[in-house]
Every structure is written in C-alpha cells, then in structure tokens.
Design an enzyme around this catalytic site. Structure first.
Site: not given
Length: 935
Positions: A531, A607
């Site tokens: 990430d 996201d």
C-alpha cells in the site's frame, strides 16, 4: 487505507482524518507549468521538419533527423517494424545535454521487442515504409506520419503540429545553426510562427523564463527547484474513422473516454487520493499510458512509454459539437467521418511510442501483452474470496472471524491484516502483545487450506534502535533529497524514509527480507499487500514525493514517479518466489502501478466509498484497467469508507463475486461488516453470492490461464466480444467474463428491474437461474429481487463448474466437475478447462497441466486434449452434464472413450418445458478423452 490526513506532531502521532478529497491538494493543469506550455500550443504551425537527406535504412528500421527550425536543434527519429503488427516510433535528441530516463528493458517492457523486416521508398518529400499489411507515410515538411491500414490512415502523428521537445538547461552550450537542406527557408518570416505556434520561442534562458513553469515552481508551499530546467515532451495522435477511445487508467470516469475540451486533460500521475471524486480526469493511484481506439472496422492502440507525469487531452469531432450543430447534421444527414484527436505530453523523458495495429480487439491485447507481459496464472486461493479490514485487532479477533465463516458455512480463502499488526508501524514485524504467536496463528489458518496477507508499505520508520532501519541507512538504500541527504517525510510511522526501489540492489535487499528466517513470525502461507507506494508522503507536495528528490543513477523523482510503485510490487513478488526456492507462485496486491505491473500481482482501485455511486463506478474503472493489461484487479467490496446499509453491501458482494479480485475491506472507523453481522436474509444472500464465485472457480481459473497466454482481459467490455455492434461501445454497466458469461450487477437502490443489453443478433442468451432464453440484439427488462444477480450464459458455450463448495478453494481441488452447456441456434457449443496443482510453477517448468477442449456438435459431447504437451493427472471426474436448449428428449445417452473399458448408457432426465437435459453420473475422468452421444 486512509491516507490523506491532518498531521499533528506529538512525538510521532498522526491524527484526525479528513472527510473527503481536498482538491486543493492536487494540481490542475493551470498549476502545472509544462501542462500549460504544451496545452497552449496552436495546432497547424509546427517548426519541425524531417531532413530526408539524412535517411538511413536498415533491415528493420529507418532513421531520419528531425530539425526544429526555430531552435536549430536536431533529433533522431527511429521507425521500427516489430513482429505481431506493431510499429515503434522513437524521438530522441541528436546531441543530448544530459541523459533522459527510459525504463530499463525488463521493467515496463518485458524484453527487447522482436523486430521485423520493412521496405522503404522515397517519393519526393515523403517516405513510404512498408511493414506487413501496414504502410507508414512520413511527410517531411512539416513533419507528420500516417499509419495506413487497408489504404486508410488509422493513426495520424503530429498532424496538428503539437510536437514539442524541450531542452535541459546548459548555459555553456552554444546552439549552432543547423545545415539547410535544399529548399529550406532562409528567411525567419518564411519559417512559420515557431514551435507549435509559440511565435517568440527562443533557446535563450531569458525567453524561456517568461514561459509558465519553465524554471522553479512552487505548489502549496513546496518548491520544485528543477536544477536542470524543464524538459517536457509532447505529441498529438489522431484516430481518423474512430469515435470511441478507451484506456489510460486510472481514473474514476466513464469507460469510453470523454472529450476534455471543457475540462482538464486526463492526468497520469500516481497519487494518494482518498475518497476520490467520480466523473473527473483527476489522477489516481496508478498509470498506464495506453489508449485504444475502436470502430466496427478495427481496433488500434497507442502505448506512450514514459513514466513521468503525463497529461492527455482528447477531442472528438462528433461529441464536441454543440446541440445546434448536431440538429443541423441530423437534418442534413451527417456524412462527416468521425475522428478522435489526442494530445499527450509528459514532464520529462523521451518520445517512445508503440502503435498496436490490431486489427481485432484480441489482436491488440496480444500485441500489448508481448510488449509488457501478461498476468501470470495466479494461485487458486488468490482468485477466491478475501476478508480484510483495517484492522483485525489481535489473534483472538482473527480466530473468531475465521471460525464464524465456518459456523455460517461461508467459504473464504484469505484473511488480511493492515498496519496495526506491526510493532509500531515497523514493517516485517509483529505487535508482540496482539500477535505474539503469529506463526501459530498463520498455521491454524493454513490448516484449513487458507492463507493470510499482511501489509508492507515502502516507507521505513526512523528508529535508530531498529535493525532493519539501521541496515537500510548504513547501506545507503534510501531515496535522497535534492541536497543529497536521505529523503525524510511523514507517513504512518511518523518520520520516515523511503527505500529507493529504482536501485536494483535495493530491490534485491528488499526481496531478501521475505526469507522466513529474516521475516520472523511469517510462513510460506503469508502473502503481501503493498500500500502507499505511489509513493504517499503525507507532508509532501500533492501528498507524494518531491520531484527534485534523487534516485539511484542520479535520476530525479519526476523522471521515475509513475514506475516507483511497480518496483516495490515486483521485489515483493520476487521475495516470495525466492523464499520457496522458486517453486511457489507469489501473491502481491499493490495500489500503485504502471505498464508492466500486471506481471507482478493484483491491483485494487484504492480508497473508495460505501455509496451506490462508487459501486456503479467500480465497473468502468475495472474494465479500463482490464483493457490496459491490469487484468487481475478489483474494488473494495462495500467501499473502504462509510457504513453501507445492508442492501448496498449485499449488492456489492453480488457485483464483487464477478470481478477478478474479490476482497471485502473497510476503514478503521467503520462498523464491522462481516456477513453474519447483517440481517439473516442479507447474510444468506451474500453467502450464496460467495458460494457462486466458488462454483465458478474452474471457469475463472481457465480464463486466467488463457489471459496469461494471449493477454486477453478476463473481465471485458461487451464490444470486445461483439466488436461490430456500435450499441455496445459505450456500455459500462454490464460486462463479460471470458466469452461465455454476461453479468449485469444491480447498482441502484431499491431496484425492481434492470435493463440488460443482450448483444449478438444471432446469439441466444440463457438465464440459468430461471431457465429462460433470450434472443440477442435486444434489450430486456429483467425483474430483480434482492437475491437476483442477472447473469447470462451465451449460447454456444460450455462452462465447467464445481458444485460442491468447500470452506477454502484448495480443499476442492480433486472434487468432481459439472458441465453447463448452452446450445446456440445450430445446436452446438464449445468450451475448455485448464487444470494444474493450483499453486506451483510446475505448469511452466514441468508441463504439469491439463488443458481440455469440450465440443458439443451433432448431439455428441467430446472431451479432447487441447494442449498435448500437458501431462497433469487428476483424480477429478465428471459428475454431471446440464444441457440447455435441447429440443426433445433423447432415447438413450451413451458414454464411450479410450479409458472406458465398456461403453455404457447413462442416466438422464429431461424437462420439455425448460428444454433442459440433465445427464447424471458419467463418472469419467475429466482429463481423459471421452464422448457422450445423445441418440
């Protein structure tokens, strides 16, 4: 995971997430100097000429010098014929002031592209270059190219004169007047208005300084020093005869790319944009500079190999007309040939472009796959269902979640741990209090056939007491700032440094961290999530790294930004392979990506939010990724942010079950969402959606294998399968899985019906849930309830399934198969099945696989070997055959084959009302040749 935050320095604490994207954190074109300069160019007045007296002809390529008449700077133009109907065009400086970054072979490009013979003829002020069925016509004054197929240009290069190639600063270098070719203008007034219409362009620093952003720039208080000056490159490409273009992910926008006439260009610059807005061209987490143009006649592509920040403008002579013009055209009968014009410009690098000339959709996928690689066959567990959250609190929490899947009879394969599993955000570690027995925890999970994934980000916590940090610091493994010191910024651990993945030695060092002796508490059943690897820097410009930071080789970050995250994912995958002695397939999920990332693992769309609009947008986003080679991709089921209600979460599971990467994930502050926490009705529907995914895993696995071979996307737009049907070209609310299944997820709250487009005038579509058949070339209103997922199997296809669902996919590796056969109008069908051990490289190294072909024709089902090099043996057998579209009951059904000692009749039953024939218990090995005949 949430990434854009308000920073409060209390020791190393980070607090207070903001509620939505703050667009002021990210540049617009007006705030980017090189975007302004390139976008300000006026079409039709280029200073570039090709000097035909410099032509050099080789077996596979032709080289000619280009001259910028206003600056007298010369460039090398190389046109190279490649195999598989691809043409490469490179423009580089003839006398470079300093080197320009190009991704090394083996990174974005899989290897050195194989070249193919060309022929060249000079005709006056033009060159005609023949290659296979293609002709490239180079016009000298002004310079332009036409790529011609079947007598018609399909790609035009610099036809609008927007070529621009800026020079680095070099105060000591004198620009010499270039030699004139016969007939070249001697008078400045005759030479035109300058580069792309910039009338006063000059090579002097004084004039350059007057252009926007040509020198140092500042954004939100961050300085970009540009020690070498500006060095942008740009060019226009037009697609005559085309009205639709696709690709250039990642953007939260429509599948068919829109005109940017009244917006910013599409931006390709890997950025951490949480709670991203929909329907705009803002940059997101990854970048693939690949665009396809498609028409009923053909498909072509442009691959712009440049990893620096890139913008793409699009105009469309049809879409850009105002309403009045459209009405006039309608009345008069519009006979204007459609055309899409695009303008590409990057902050640095060279112009290196590949023209993929199709002509069919599957041809361009293959052509791009040969250049950048395809997605390797993933291990079976990775295409099953994944359960994730930021964060599962401790070992007891993990144990409870795992047990509840079994209690509620819901299969899953992977449970994930986010950053809170670490010792104070130190990656490759475990929190000693919460995960004190991590090895045993993973062992208990893997005993059920399941796996675990932990997050590992590219930043390293500043901690003199941490051995990994000290080793990286002492061995100079970090990115440097503009002053030559280790680049320091803020991320989850607080003060952090970034490993320089541009350095191959750093990648090797990083890969070694996955060794089971070094990554204490891990096991071979633990996999990886990369990430924040755009890279995300909380206190950096645009929440990323400063462009004047320095990487290995002296390259500025601006030159390598979009490829940075790919290197981390590759090193992670290489580390997993190495820890197994080269035997086991890796699994690595990455948020950032570039061309070639598909070779190293999966991607997700970042996201997103738990809103209906984000569920709806997940489809075109994943289709765009799939077209650009990122075939193993998915969106967080349920949305990362917010608390979706039970209906939305149920619908999202139903959609996610038909997307390549199937993972539920949620933010730290959201309510727990595990399926059994929903009302029982919703839980049961979600369970069925997940179980349906598991039943179809043989089909999914086969599609991934085929994708590795030819680059075709597993999840694909309708037009890929129906390339001549214009009604499908903008469809983005439904899609195909392989060539057999059409899926139309329900993405609206309270929906009681959906409008489903069923293409193919001569095609039959079968709704297997209700045994209904529909004609293609129609749009059907399909009634839906909460437990309805509109899925249709195309007539003429055979889909293998495993109807017995285990709690993890690998536990069913030897289970029997059921074939679902849907007949076309001629009563025929075909399909295939790929089988191996589902987790090692033996299928490549030892030909340890079976690839079977099923055909149903003249009332006879045959199973034959599709690839005779495969030698895999399986105990799995054929348990049942279900045939849809059978007009009448057979008298008997006979089984025969080389492995069957005595031919025998089979049990069956037939429904005349549903036209469905069910053949029971053939009990024949699925990997052996056999025939089943209806008499």
């Amino acid at each position: 995971m949430i990434t854009s935050v308000v920073l409060v320095v209390v020791g190393v604490s980070l607090v207070a997430p903001v509620n939505s994207v703050d667009r002021s954190n990210f540049k617009t074109c007006e705030q980017s100097g090189f975007c302004q300069r390139n976008r300000a160019l006026t079409p039709g007045n280029t200073p570039y000429e090709a000097l035909l007296n410099t032509v050099k002809i080789h077996r596979t390529n032709v080289t000619v010098e280009l001259l910028n008449k206003k600056t007298n700077v010369k460039y090398h133009l190389d046109l190279i014929g490649l195999t598989n109907n691809v043409v490469r065009m490179r423009i580089t400086e003839a006398d470079p002031i300093r080197p320009r970054y190009e991704p090394p072979i083996g990174d974005a490009l899989l290897n050195i592209p194989e070249e193919s013979r060309i022929s060249v003829q000079k005709r006056g002020d033009r060159l005609e270059i023949g290659y296979q069925s293609t002709k490239v016509v180079l016009k000298a004054r002004p310079f332009s190219l036409d790529v011609v197929e079947d007598g018609n240009p399909v790609i035009s290069v610099n036809s609008r004169g927007l070529l621009k190639f800026e020079q680095y600063n070099n105060p000591d270098k004198q620009v010499e007047e270039a030699p004139k070719e016969d007939g070249q203008a001697e008078n400045k007034e005759e030479e035109g208005a300058g580069e792309g219409g910039e009338n006063d362009e000059s090579a002097t620093k004084e004039t350059e300084a007057a252009e926007p952003g040509i020198g140092e720039e500042t954004f939100e208080g961050h300085q970009d020093t540009k020690p070498h000056g500006s060095s942008s490159v740009g060019m226009d490409f037009s697609f005559p005869g085309f009205e639709h273009v696709y690709g250039i992910p990642e953007h939260a926008d429509t599948l068919a790319l829109k005109s940017t006439k009244n917006t910013d260009p599409y931006r390709l610059y890997n950025l951490d944009v949480f709670e991203y807005e929909l329907h705009n061209p803002m940059a997101l987490y990854g970048s693939v500079p690949l665009m396809y143009a498609h028409s009923p006649q053909r498909t072509v592509g442009v691959f712009w190999l440049n990893p620096s920040e890139t913008w793409v403008d699009i105009s469309n002579n049809k879409a850009d007309k105002n309403l009045f013009s459209k009405v006039v055209d309608l009345v008069k009968g519009d006979d204007e040939v459609p055309q899409v014009d695009t303008h590409w410009f990057s902050e640095s690098g060279v112009i290196d472009v590949f023209f993929l000339l199709g002509p069919k959709p599957k041809d361009v996928f293959y052509q791009y796959g040969k250049l950048t690689g395809t997605t390797p066959l993933p291990p079976l567990f990775s295409i099953a269902y994944h359960q994730c959250r930021w964060n599962y609190n401790d070992q007891d929490d993990v144990r409870g979640v795992d047990a509840n899947f079994d209690v509620h009879d819901i299969p899953y394969d992977v449970i994930w741990l986010d950053i809170e599993h670490t010792n104070g955000k130190r990656y490759f570690t475990w929190d000693a209090a919460k995960f004190s027995h991590s090895f045993d925890m993973i062992k208990n999970i893997s005993a059920k056939g399941r796996k675990m994934v932990t997050v590992i980000d590219p930043h390293i916590k500043k901690d003199d007491g941490w051995e990994l940090y000290k080793e990286a610091r002492d061995n100079k493994l970090f990115v440097k700032d503009k002053s030559g010191n280790d680049y320091e910024g803020w991320c989850w651990p607080g003060s952090s440094f970034w490993l320089d993945f541009i350095n191959p030695d750093v990648c090797k060092w990083y890969a070694d961290r996955f060794d089971l002796e070094k990554y204490q508490g891990s096991s071979k059943h633990l996999f990886t999530w990369n990430d924040m690897n755009e890279p995300s820097v909380f206190n950096g410009p645009e929440i990323t790294m400063h462009k004047d930071a320095i990487h290995h080789g002296g390259w500025e970050h601006r030159e390598v930004h979009n490829i940075f995250g790919m290197y981390q994912q590759r090193a992670s995958a290489e580390g997993q392979v190495a820890r197994s002695g080269g035997n086991e397939r890796p699994f690595v999920l990455s948020r950032a990506f570039f061309a070639g990332s598909q070779r190293h693992g999966a991607i997700w769309t970042g996201d997103n939010m738990g809103e209906w609009s984000h569920l709806k947008m997940s489809i075109p986003m994943l289709l765009s990724l799939s077209l650009a080679g990122i075939t193993f991709s998915g969106a967080d089921v349920g949305g990362f942010f917010k608390n979706p209600d039970a209906e939305l979460l149920t619908r999202w599971y139903q959609a996610g079950a038909f997307q390549p990467f199937f993972r539920a994930h949620a933010h730290l502050d959201t309510k727990r969402r595990e399926p059994w926490l929903l009302p029982e009705t919703n839980m049961k529907i979600i369970r069925e959606a997940i179980r349906y995914r598991y039943k179809l895993l043989p089909y999914w696995y086969t599609q991934f294998y085929k994708s590795e071979q030819d680059g075709s996307p597993v999840m694909r737009p309708l037009w890929v399968e129906f390339p001549k049907e214009t009604s499908t070209f903008a469809t983005e609310d439904e899609f195909m899985i392989g060539n057999a299944l059409l899926v139309h997820p329900v993405t609206d709250s309270g929906a009681s019906s959906v409008s489903v487009q069923l293409p193919g005038a001569n095609t039959l579509w079968y709704d297997l849930s209700y045994s209904r058949t529909y004609n293609g070339g129609t749009t059907q209103s399909i009634p839906v309830t909460l437990n309805t997922v509109p899925v249709f199997q195309k007539g003429g296809t055979i889909v293998p399934r495993k109807e017995r669902v285990r709690r993890a996919s690998i536990l069913g590796r030897f289970d029997p198969y059921t074939l679902f056969i849907c007949l076309d109008k001629a009563g025929n069908a075909e399909g295939d099945l790929y089988i191996d051990d589902y987790h090692t490289f033996r299928y490549k190294k030892k030909n340890d696989f079976a690839f079977r072909s099923f055909t149903f024709k003249n009332n006879k089902l045959e199973n034959r070997n599709l690839d005779k090099t495969g030698n895999y043996q399986t105990p799995s057998w054929l348990e049942k055959v279900v045939i849809f579209g059978v007009k009448q009951t057979p008298r008997k059904i006979a089984l025969s084959g080389p492995s069957i000692k005595t031919a025998r009749d089979l049990e069956f039953n037939y429904s005349a009302e549903r036209q469905v024939l069910v053949i029971r218990k053939p009990d024949v090995n699925i990997a052996g040749d056999f025939s089943i005949v209806l008499r």
